[in-house]
Motif scaffolding. Sequence first.
Motif, PDB file in Angstrom:
ATOM      1  N   ILE A  59      28.653  18.438   0.822  1.00  0.00           N
ATOM      2  CA  ILE A  59      28.762  17.050   0.356  1.00  0.00           C
ATOM      3  C   ILE A  59      30.136  16.830  -0.274  1.00  0.00           C
ATOM      4  CG2 ILE A  59      27.826  15.360  -1.284  1.00  0.00           C
ATOM      5  CD1 ILE A  59      25.051  16.550  -0.698  1.00  0.00           C
ATOM      6  N   ALA A  60      30.827  15.817   0.215  1.00  0.00           N
ATOM      7  CA  ALA A  60      32.217  15.575  -0.232  1.00  0.00           C
ATOM      8  C   ALA A  60      32.287  14.694  -1.475  1.00  0.00           C
ATOM      9  CB  ALA A  60      32.996  14.917   0.909  1.00  0.00           C
ATOM     10  N   CYS A  61      31.170  14.092  -1.878  1.00  0.00           N
ATOM     11  CA  CYS A  61      31.186  13.149  -3.015  1.00  0.00           C
ATOM     12  C   CYS A  61      31.580  13.870  -4.298  1.00  0.00           C
ATOM     13  CB  CYS A  61      29.805  12.524  -3.186  1.00  0.00           C
ATOM     14  SG  CYS A  61      29.238  11.731  -1.678  1.00  0.00           S
ATOM     15  N   ARG A  62      32.573  13.332  -4.966  1.00  0.00           N
ATOM     16  CA  ARG A  62      33.087  13.917  -6.208  1.00  0.00           C
ATOM     17  C   ARG A  62      33.491  12.790  -7.141  1.00  0.00           C
ATOM     18  NH1 ARG A  62      31.409  17.621  -3.938  1.00  0.00           N
ATOM     19  NH2 ARG A  62      32.397  19.448  -3.038  1.00  0.00           N
ATOM     20  N   ALA A  63      33.441  13.070  -8.457  1.00  0.00           N
ATOM     21  CA  ALA A  63      34.013  12.110  -9.409  1.00  0.00           C
ATOM     22  C   ALA A  63      35.481  11.951  -9.029  1.00  0.00           C
ATOM     23  CB  ALA A  63      33.894  12.649 -10.820  1.00  0.00           C
ATOM     24  N   GLY A  64      35.950  10.714  -9.023  1.00  0.00           N
ATOM     25  CA  GLY A  64      37.349  10.500  -8.646  1.00  0.00           C
ATOM     26  C   GLY A  64      37.495  10.017  -7.220  1.00  0.00           C
ATOM     27  N   CYS A  65      36.430  10.093  -6.418  1.00  0.00           N
ATOM     28  CA  CYS A  65      36.519   9.559  -5.048  1.00  0.00           C
ATOM     29  C   CYS A  65      36.258   8.059  -5.119  1.00  0.00           C
ATOM     30  CB  CYS A  65      35.535  10.255  -4.114  1.00  0.00           C
ATOM     31  SG  CYS A  65      35.632   9.601  -2.431  1.00  0.00           S
ATOM     32  N   GLY A  66      34.996   7.664  -5.068  1.00  0.00           N
ATOM     33  CA  GLY A  66      34.644   6.262  -5.328  1.00  0.00           C
ATOM     34  C   GLY A  66      35.083   5.245  -4.287  1.00  0.00           C
ATOM     35  N   THR A  67      35.563   5.721  -3.128  1.00  0.00           N
ATOM     36  CA  THR A  67      35.968   4.772  -2.080  1.00  0.00           C
ATOM     37  C   THR A  67      34.800   3.873  -1.677  1.00  0.00           C
ATOM     38  OG1 THR A  67      37.450   6.457  -1.234  1.00  0.00           O
ATOM     39  CG2 THR A  67      36.985   4.620   0.240  1.00  0.00           C
ATOM     40  N   CYS A  68      33.600   4.447  -1.694  1.00  0.00           N
ATOM     41  CA  CYS A  68      32.424   3.686  -1.244  1.00  0.00           C
ATOM     42  C   CYS A  68      31.997   2.625  -2.262  1.00  0.00           C
ATOM     43  CB  CYS A  68      31.254   4.632  -0.995  1.00  0.00           C
ATOM     44  SG  CYS A  68      30.864   5.637  -2.448  1.00  0.00           S
ATOM     45  N   CYS A  69      32.558   2.697  -3.481  1.00  0.00           N
ATOM     46  CA  CYS A  69      32.071   1.816  -4.555  1.00  0.00           C
ATOM     47  C   CYS A  69      32.620   0.405  -4.427  1.00  0.00           C
ATOM     48  CB  CYS A  69      32.407   2.422  -5.917  1.00  0.00           C
ATOM     49  SG  CYS A  69      31.551   3.976  -6.195  1.00  0.00           S
ATOM     50  N   SER A 146      21.695   7.407  -3.208  1.00  0.00           N
ATOM     51  CA  SER A 146      21.298   7.766  -1.844  1.00  0.00           C
ATOM     52  C   SER A 146      22.501   7.992  -0.931  1.00  0.00           C
ATOM     53  CB  SER A 146      20.391   6.679  -1.253  1.00  0.00           C
ATOM     54  OG  SER A 146      21.149   5.625  -0.727  1.00  0.00           O
ATOM     55  N   LEU A 147      23.664   7.511  -1.376  1.00  0.00           N
ATOM     56  CA  LEU A 147      24.851   7.573  -0.513  1.00  0.00           C
ATOM     57  C   LEU A 147      25.575   8.908  -0.668  1.00  0.00           C
ATOM     58  CD1 LEU A 147      26.030   5.397   1.354  1.00  0.00           C
ATOM     59  CD2 LEU A 147      27.618   4.804  -0.471  1.00  0.00           C
ATOM     60  N   THR A 148      25.693   9.620   0.424  1.00  0.00           N
ATOM     61  CA  THR A 148      26.474  10.862   0.397  1.00  0.00           C
ATOM     62  C   THR A 148      27.348  10.881   1.641  1.00  0.00           C
ATOM     63  OG1 THR A 148      24.938  12.109   1.750  1.00  0.00           O
ATOM     64  CG2 THR A 148      24.605  12.199  -0.645  1.00  0.00           C
ATOM     65  N   SER A 149      28.311  11.764   1.640  1.00  0.00           N
ATOM     66  CA  SER A 149      29.124  11.922   2.843  1.00  0.00           C
ATOM     67  C   SER A 149      29.674  13.343   2.845  1.00  0.00           C
ATOM     68  CB  SER A 149      30.269  10.918   2.826  1.00  0.00           C
ATOM     69  OG  SER A 149      31.226  11.260   3.787  1.00  0.00           O
ATOM     70  N   THR A 150      29.909  13.836   4.034  1.00  0.00           N
ATOM     71  CA  THR A 150      30.521  15.168   4.134  1.00  0.00           C
ATOM     72  C   THR A 150      32.036  15.054   4.323  1.00  0.00           C
ATOM     73  OG1 THR A 150      30.114  15.198   6.505  1.00  0.00           O
ATOM     74  CG2 THR A 150      28.443  16.229   5.124  1.00  0.00           C
ATOM     75  N   CYS A 151      32.539  13.821   4.361  1.00  0.00           N
ATOM     76  CA  CYS A 151      33.981  13.650   4.592  1.00  0.00           C
ATOM     77  C   CYS A 151      34.445  12.312   4.022  1.00  0.00           C
ATOM     78  CB  CYS A 151      34.260  13.718   6.095  1.00  0.00           C
ATOM     79  SG  CYS A 151      35.946  13.281   6.512  1.00  0.00           S
ATOM     80  N   SER A 152      35.270  12.369   2.981  1.00  0.00           N
ATOM     81  CA  SER A 152      35.678  11.117   2.342  1.00  0.00           C
ATOM     82  C   SER A 152      36.555  10.263   3.265  1.00  0.00           C
ATOM     83  CB  SER A 152      36.391  11.394   1.021  1.00  0.00           C
ATOM     84  OG  SER A 152      37.469  12.260   1.229  1.00  0.00           O
ATOM     85  N   GLU A 153      37.297  10.914   4.182  1.00  0.00           N
ATOM     86  CA  GLU A 153      38.133  10.133   5.103  1.00  0.00           C
ATOM     87  C   GLU A 153      37.243   9.304   6.045  1.00  0.00           C
ATOM     88  OE1 GLU A 153      41.154   9.160   5.122  1.00  0.00           O
ATOM     89  OE2 GLU A 153      40.801   8.102   7.002  1.00  0.00           O
ATOM     90  N   SER A 154      36.070   9.866   6.427  1.00  0.00           N
ATOM     91  CA  SER A 154      35.143   9.088   7.275  1.00  0.00           C
ATOM     92  C   SER A 154      34.664   7.851   6.541  1.00  0.00           C
ATOM     93  CB  SER A 154      33.886   9.884   7.636  1.00  0.00           C
ATOM     94  OG  SER A 154      34.199  11.108   8.091  1.00  0.00           O
ATOM     95  N   CYS A 155      34.481   7.975   5.216  1.00  0.00           N
ATOM     96  CA  CYS A 155      34.030   6.816   4.430  1.00  0.00           C
ATOM     97  C   CYS A 155      35.103   5.727   4.461  1.00  0.00           C
ATOM     98  CB  CYS A 155      33.763   7.210   2.979  1.00  0.00           C
ATOM     99  SG  CYS A 155      32.516   8.482   2.807  1.00  0.00           S
ATOM    100  N   ARG A 156      36.359   6.147   4.275  1.00  0.00           N
ATOM    101  CA  ARG A 156      37.452   5.162   4.289  1.00  0.00           C
ATOM    102  C   ARG A 156      37.521   4.472   5.652  1.00  0.00           C
ATOM    103  NH1 ARG A 156      39.554   8.603   0.309  1.00  0.00           N
ATOM    104  NH2 ARG A 156      40.258  10.243   1.696  1.00  0.00           N
TER     105      ARG A 156
HETATM  106  S1  SF4 Z   1      33.543   7.522  -0.565  1.00  0.00           S
HETATM  107 FE1  SF4 Z   1      32.252   8.921   0.602  1.00  0.00          FE
HETATM  108  S2  SF4 Z   1      32.794  10.979  -0.144  1.00  0.00           S
HETATM  109 FE2  SF4 Z   1      33.563   9.491  -1.649  1.00  0.00          FE
HETATM  110  S3  SF4 Z   1      31.902   9.320  -3.171  1.00  0.00           S
HETATM  111 FE3  SF4 Z   1      31.568   7.692  -1.645  1.00  0.00          FE
HETATM  112  S4  SF4 Z   1      30.146   8.552  -0.105  1.00  0.00           S
HETATM  113 FE4  SF4 Z   1      31.022  10.252  -1.315  1.00  0.00          FE
END
Ligand code: SF4
Length: 211
Positions: A59-69, A146-156
């Motif tokens: 799971i790629a989700c980490r504090a400091g990512c937040g692109t999905c927010c 519920s939102l997870t991702s294995t790749c933050s670039e895919s989220c972007r």
């Molecule tokens: S942008 Fe993607 S990888 Fe980053 S926190 Fe949101 S779901 Fe996780």
Amino acid sequence: MKRYGVDFYVWRQQLEQDWHQVIQRALKKEQLNGALEQFLDAVEQKLERKLTPHDSERIACRAGCGTCCQVHVAVLQPEAENIAAYLKENWTSEQLETLQQRMQKMLVRIEGLDEVERAAVSCSCVFLSDEGSCSIYPVRPLLCRSLTSTCSESCRQALRMQALGESCQVEMNLFQKELFDTAYLALASIWQRCGKDHRGYELTAAVSEAL
Ligand code: SF4
Ligand code: SF4
């Protein structure tokens, strides 16, 4: 039918059975937030028991990512009330005032937008800190969990595509998604059985109303 070793239909029935009385009693005693915290803990513990170290590593989700927010997040009334209570307890009156101003600006920007239009305006959640962390992490909505991702670039990439009205697959942990989506449905059903409004509302509007 079992998926990922869990029959989510049965688990939802179980959640409703176990938590309806607890939440109803808490409502009468005006202790809803404590009961909701326990409900969230129970769901998080189920997740922890099921995720393997390998799953967690992927799971790629980490504090400091937040692109999905910046996507539309629906919350139930008890979730909004729990978030409002957390804010009142942990934020200063100046911080709350600034937050209310940000929420009002945000509501003007997103009013009437559908999900595609909202993605196009790139409007980050009012609870996303400058460092890219969730400032209400302990009480964040079930649908954020519920939102997870294995790749933050895919989220972007998916967000860029969504803004153009197109879809793009994001690899995620489907067990976690189904777990929290099911918990959301169970809580909505419990809330309805308590005689309350069980509809989902946009996060900013619901918390602004609850504050
Ligand atoms: S942008 Fe993607 S990888 Fe980053 S926190 Fe949101 S779901 Fe996780
Ligand atoms: S509540 Fe937190 S996790 Fe959810 S969208 Fe806002 S910042 Fe992100």
